[in-house]
Design an enzyme around this catalytic site. Structure first.
Site: not given
Lengths: 331, 331
Positions: B103, B203
């Site tokens: 991420k 994210k």
């Protein structure tokens, strides 16, 4: 070049699709690379006044649709199997892809229609037939391919869920809650299909075909609607901290036979569908790798259904183009 | 022919992928039409004893991986940007597709790496980088293409959600709940990334790239973790019938600028994320057509992450094959 689409049926769903093609032409043509045009609409009778642009063919004759224009994709937005089954079969045998929202048709004839589609090197897509705007078919088909699906539990009928929510929240009898739902447009004048569990049952059979490649014998699959649920039962469940929901269950645990049932069930706060209220649908999928996934959203309605139908149209259009480029085998 | 895969990293995620390729070879090869083989694994040091089959190359040298075998796909399962950024860039410039769960890398360098992939006519896939086993990237990219996404609200950090659930349910202080989470393996020894909101923030930035094609200025995007949430605040929220959750919000309402923030928020029972407890993640997407959709499932863990990674591997393998058939343009 444009993608010419014929629309069968101009009820709530058909009108939603027609409007969305106009309002979302930019998104559609950006994804497809060509303009989508609804060139023909099949209607039941010429009596009604409809807001359809003049250059669109509006006809009561199925056969006429294919005489006036080249048709690249057919959207089927009627209900039931008659005459839709024959229409859809005819379209597929012309090697034209079909996109349908028809749960009864796909539950009863889906396996056969997919075969007809394959034989004619075309496709039948049916995202809108299960759980409205939730892209559950695509998720199962394309996003969980390595997972073994152990069990599905789902709320697949928004009308029943609305009535049960309303009975509990407002302390109403089934009859009163149904009448209210009808007034608000959440239940049809003839609600049998919804409240007897048939609508949820059809959708469960479509999921069974999709996940396990077959359906259980319909005589063996238990189906019970919400028509006999009483205020007393709902109150009793509430006293245990539970809610009564119409739950569809599908599994193949411990054997080769698919087990399916649709019935009102008491569920507690630990159940993944406990918080699903009103006309929402939700599908809880128990897998071996991705564990338990829950997908929730509107189970019906003109625009959510149009969203699913037009997503299928995009896929069919892209596939058409690739077939034209003789690369069908890779898709 | 086999699909030869190199695996960078053999921590929790790497091991989960390795095991799943063995346990789910049938599902994988059925979808791809060829066997998937992990032929090389990049590890940090040779000290540890690992259960890896003898015919697999296990090396601490990135360069060696490409000397011994033809590599068709690289799975990146390390963390952070260094040295992964250079590794991934190098792999993509060899026109080899990359599948990553990273991420931080995708939030900071995703836009550039996608460009490198395009320039080399290959792909970088990152389903596992957001919301673990929930196929949220694929849903946004392929299932909601006509929808205008108005707002996203999400619980994207399982560790924070677990700690907040545990503080509320067991009346614990932040410190005690964190220590418990660490004992149970739900929080890392150094929990800063999770509890300060960075993990959820990364994210959110990946979703911003995906949905709006850009990220807000990181200085403008508000980020606050759960490290200052007190028992008292949680109790006060509970007295109002609310829960404190670490919510990521993303929207582009009323303007061209993407608005993003991650912070603890009090939400009531009407909020779509109210019932998300423990280490689960959930993403609530407000759209113009499909209305509000909620996707919930495990946000981390070896097997859910492997599910997402291997789904991306299937797609990359199918695309590879089609490129071989010179039909890349249709995919």
């Amino acid at each position: 070049m444009t993608i010419n689409v014929a629309l069968l049926g101009f009820g709530t769903v058909g009108q939603g699709v027609y409007e969305t093609v106009q309002t979302h032409q930019h998104e559609l043509s950006q994804k497809i690379g060509e303009e989508i045009r609804i060139v023909s609409i099949l209607i039941k009778s010429q009596d009604k006044d409809r807001r359809i642009e003049e250059n669109v063919q509006v006809t009561t004759s199925f056969a006429d649709i294919f005489k006036q224009n080249r048709i690249d994709i057919v959207i089927e937005a009627i209900v039931g199997c008659d005459p839709t089954y024959n229409y859809v079969k005819e379209v597929l045998s012309q090697a034209i892809p079909v996109v349908t929202a028809n749960k009864e048709l796909m539950a009863k004839k889906g396996s056969h229609l997919r075969k007809v589609a394959r034989e004619n090197k075309t496709t039948i897509a049916f995202e809108a037939s299960v759980a409205g705007g939730i892209p559950i078919i695509r998720v199962i088909n394309e996003c969980l391919q390595i997972n073994r699906i152990e069990k599905v539990e789902a709320i697949l009928n928004g009308t029943s869920n609305y009535i049960l929510s309303s009975m509990r929240e407002n302390g109403l009898s089934f009859k009163t809650a149904l009448a209210d739902a009808q007034k608000l447009g959440y239940a049809e004048a003839d609600p049998a299909n919804d409240i007897l569990g048939w609508d949820a049952f059809y959708k469960t059979m479509i999921l069974s075909d999709l996940i396990y490649g077959s359906q259980p014998d319909w005589e063996q699959a238990y189906r019970k609607g919400i028509d006999n649920v009483t205020e007393k039962e709902i109150k009793a469940a509430e006293n245990e901290g539970k809610k009564v929901k119409l739950i569809a269950t599908l599994s193949k645990a411990g054997g080769r036979v698919v087990h399916a049932e649709v019935k009102p069930v008491k569920i507690g706060p630990d159940h993944p569908l406990y918080s699903v209220e009103g006309v929402d649908n939700a599908v809880s999928i128990q897998t071996d790798l991705a564990e338990n996934l829950v997908f929730q959203g509107p189970g019906a309605g003109a625009l959510p259904t149009a969203s699913s139908i037009l997503q299928d149209v995009i896929k069919a259009a892209l596939r058409n183009r690739s077939v034209d480029s003789k690369v069908a085998q890779v898709l």
